[in-house]
Write an enzyme that holds these catalytic residues in place. Structure first.
Site, PDB file in Angstrom:
ATOM      1  N   CYS A  85      12.315 -23.246 -28.563  1.00 53.46           N
ATOM      2  CA  CYS A  85      12.766 -22.912 -29.910  1.00 53.46           C
ATOM      3  C   CYS A  85      14.255 -22.552 -29.921  1.00 53.46           C
ATOM      4  O   CYS A  85      15.096 -23.439 -29.827  1.00 53.46           O
ATOM      5  CB  CYS A  85      11.873 -21.817 -30.505  1.00 53.46           C
ATOM      6  SG  CYS A  85      11.884 -21.847 -32.300  1.00 53.46           S
ATOM      7  N   GLU A 131       3.852 -22.164 -25.348  1.00 51.92           N
ATOM      8  CA  GLU A 131       3.169 -21.050 -24.683  1.00 51.92           C
ATOM      9  C   GLU A 131       1.977 -20.537 -25.488  1.00 51.92           C
ATOM     10  O   GLU A 131       1.043 -19.962 -24.918  1.00 51.92           O
ATOM     11  CB  GLU A 131       4.164 -19.907 -24.396  1.00 51.92           C
ATOM     12  CG  GLU A 131       4.661 -19.104 -25.601  1.00 51.92           C
ATOM     13  CD  GLU A 131       5.858 -19.716 -26.324  1.00 51.92           C
ATOM     14  OE1 GLU A 131       6.075 -20.937 -26.182  1.00 51.92           O
ATOM     15  OE2 GLU A 131       6.565 -18.987 -27.037  1.00 51.92           O
ATOM     16  N   HIS A 159       6.507 -23.789 -29.873  1.00 49.38           N
ATOM     17  CA  HIS A 159       6.146 -22.765 -28.881  1.00 49.38           C
ATOM     18  C   HIS A 159       4.923 -23.204 -28.074  1.00 49.38           C
ATOM     19  O   HIS A 159       3.794 -22.842 -28.414  1.00 49.38           O
ATOM     20  CB  HIS A 159       5.859 -21.438 -29.584  1.00 49.38           C
ATOM     21  CG  HIS A 159       7.076 -20.808 -30.145  1.00 49.38           C
ATOM     22  ND1 HIS A 159       7.872 -19.945 -29.423  1.00 49.38           N
ATOM     23  CD2 HIS A 159       7.676 -20.931 -31.349  1.00 49.38           C
ATOM     24  CE1 HIS A 159       8.891 -19.551 -30.163  1.00 49.38           C
ATOM     25  NE2 HIS A 159       8.801 -20.136 -31.341  1.00 49.38           N
TER      26      HIS A 159
END
Ligand code: GLN
Length: 555
Positions: free
Chosen positions: A393, A529, A527
């Protein structure tokens, strides 16, 4: 729909509710406890759902500083939620939804909206029944074929803010019937070295306080540094009116992924099944957790990855990122050691020395100016020294700025997020497409809930590095950003050796950049993750950690 009708509908389903409260002190890991219990029940073949009720007045944590609240977790449907929802997803694999997270802010907003519309037909609006009904409405909504709905109440018993929630679940126990509901209370047994004993008194007090609200816990999960002696368990059971087999020790363990195994060993799932009369439930199969713990305990090596960010003092701010790196390690049978590097520190002379001992560099998401130039320095170092790099990001936006400044010579390349006199390579998004409809934003609009949030599709360039990493050319990832790389810089980026290898299906928002002439240099606008799980590590993290291991062999 009235609450009475909702209760009637829920009683037609098989759903059983487990309400998780916390006592004695905060930070006992209720979220992890809820997620772990859900995963064990799942391993017994039950369908689970996890929900979080947060007693603060913010509508969501989206506008809170990470220092206040840690990471903001984002769901597929674009909800900015508590980081416990991340634990829930990582442990259960069930994607969380908007209907799984509520705050007092939302509850009051709904009550006041109804009052303004005149829905209450002239009544005086009160915490009981109007606020408590809204809480019950949330708990009872969107239930279909779940066996268990686990609802975690944020905060600690005794907090003023939490009282309406306790009142609501007390009422539900009466309305749904005790056989549909279990109250699980998480407490702490402090160890007093001078006495050589675990102390049960704080737990007794906490249970007394719950009883004052009309709630009798059915199970106690007692955090403890050491096994709880049988006589202490008996004492807790007696003083707290809980069956002895329902006093469960939650012992400190070396990895969070050991928690489900540890709880099951202590008999938690068996006690839950017995409580609900599910005597023919199949035994728990925890082999997938055993495999994960085994890899974590016996790695083939250790690799160090530098994470250059702003909130390095508060690791809760990077919870999912930390876990995703661990998952990438599990897939490679390696232990990932994270070196947290404060980006502001890199702004001085010693930047190279700070980065010299890491095998890969990651610049995570972020907001605001502080530490930015340090992040850009770290990216330049990774690009020039051929150190594997992942930008997430804000990290991706800074990677584009770094290449344009340093390779293309656009010295004032910057972002309009906080720079006024710059070449606006990264600018505010004012229009984009969501499910076929236009989203419009304005410069001075509200900050809460207005970013480009949640799952969006992204098309990958065939033959690119990311396409190989994903093994696919269409992906869906979760987003949380307000600014975006302007695609008009694509020709100059290409000339500078950086490719845009992923973009939105409509509107051409750049989603991924990569440098083909580099061992591993990828920046993503989303994102990744947030979607990684220990038993399903995210491909970007698997590949990034692999590149780090390869690089560590060269150092
Ligand atoms: N601040 C940047 C934006 O709003 C990046 C956000 C992030 O890293 N999540 O676009």
């Amino acid at each position: 729909m009235t609450i009475a009708k909702k209760i009637e509908d829920v009683l037609k389903t098989k759903a059983k509710f487990i309400f998780i409260t916390g006592g004695v002190v905060s930070s006992l890991g209720k979220g992890l406890a809820s997620a772990s219990l859900a995963s064990i029940l799942q391993s017994r073949g039950f369908k689970v759902r996890l929900r979080k009720l947060d007693p603060y007045l913010n509508v969501d944590p989206g506008t809170m500083s990470p220092y206040q609240h840690g990471e903001v977790f984002v769901t597929d449907d674009g909800t900015e939620a508590d980081l416990d929802l991340g634990h829930y997803e990582r442990f259960s694999g069930v994607p969380a939804k908007r209907a799984d997270s509520v705050t007092t802010g939302i509850i009051y907003q709904r009550v006041i909206d109804k009052e303004r519309r005149g829905d209450y037909l002239g009544a005086t609006i009160q915490v009981v029944p109007h606020v408590t009904n809204e809480i019950k409405d949330f708990i009872l909504s969107d239930i279909s074929d779940e066996d268990f709905v686990l609802c975690e109440i944020g905060g600690t018993v005794g907090d003023i803010e939490g009282q309406p929630y306790l009142e609501a679940i007390r009422q539900l126990a009466y309305e749904l019937g005790r056989d549909r509901i279990m109250f699980l209370h998480v407490t702490l047994l402090p160890y007093i070295p001078a006495a050589g004993e675990l102390k049960t008194k704080p737990t007794q007090h906490s249970v007394k306080q719950l009883q004052e609200y009309g709630i009798q816990p059915d199970m106690l999960l007692c955090r403890s540094q050491m096994p709880i002696p049988e006589n202490e368990k008996r004492k807790i059971a007696q003083f707290c009116n809980v069956r002895e087999e329902n006093v469960i020790a939650a012992l400190d363990v070396s990895s969070i992924y050991q928690v489900p195994i540890s709880y099951s060993y202590e008999g938690m799932d068996a006690a839950v099944c017995k409580y609900f009369g599910l005597t023919d439930a199949k035994p728990a199969d925890l082999s997938k957790w055993e495999h994960i713990v085994d890899v974590l305990k016996n790695p083939e090596g250790t690799v160090t990855i530098g994470v250059v960010g702003k909130y390095t003092q508060l690791l809760e701010a990077y919870k999912s990122l930390n876990e995703a790196l661990v998952h990438g390690g599990i897939a490679n049978k390696y232990k990932v050691k994270i070196k947290w590097i404060d980006s502001e520190k890199l702004e001085g002379e010693e930047a190279e020395a700070e980065l010299a001992d890491v095998s890969a560099i990651l610049v995570p998401g972020g907001f605001g100016q502080r530490g930015t130039e340090g992040k850009i320095k770290a990216i330049k170092y990774a690009r020039e020294h051929k150190v594997p790099f992942l930008g997430i990001c804000f990290g991706m936006q800074m990677a584009v700025i770094e290449t344009l400044r340093d390779v293309a010579g656009i010295k004032n390349a910057g972002t309009t997020e906080f720079m006024t006199d710059c070449e606006p390579v990264v600018g505010l998004m004012t229009e984009w497409d969501k499910d076929g409809a236009k989203q419009i934003r304005h410069k001075n609009g509200d900050l809460g809930g207005t970013m480009r949030l949640g799952a969006y599709e992204c098309c990958l360039t065939p033959g690119s590095k990311v396409a190989a990493v994903y093994g696919s050319d269409k992906i869906s990832e979760r987003h949380r950003h307000r600014y975006e790389v302007n695609c008009k810089y694509e020709p100059v980026l290409n000339k500078s050796g950086m490719l845009i290898s992923g973009r939105s299906p409509v509107g051409n928002l750049p989603e991924i950049v990569e440098i083909p002439d580099h061992p591993w240099f990828i920046g993503v606008q989303f994102h990744p993750e947030l979607k990684s799980k220990p038993f399903a590590p995210h491909p970007l993290f698997v590949s990034f950690v692999h590149a780090a291991i390869e690089n560590s062999r060269l150092i």
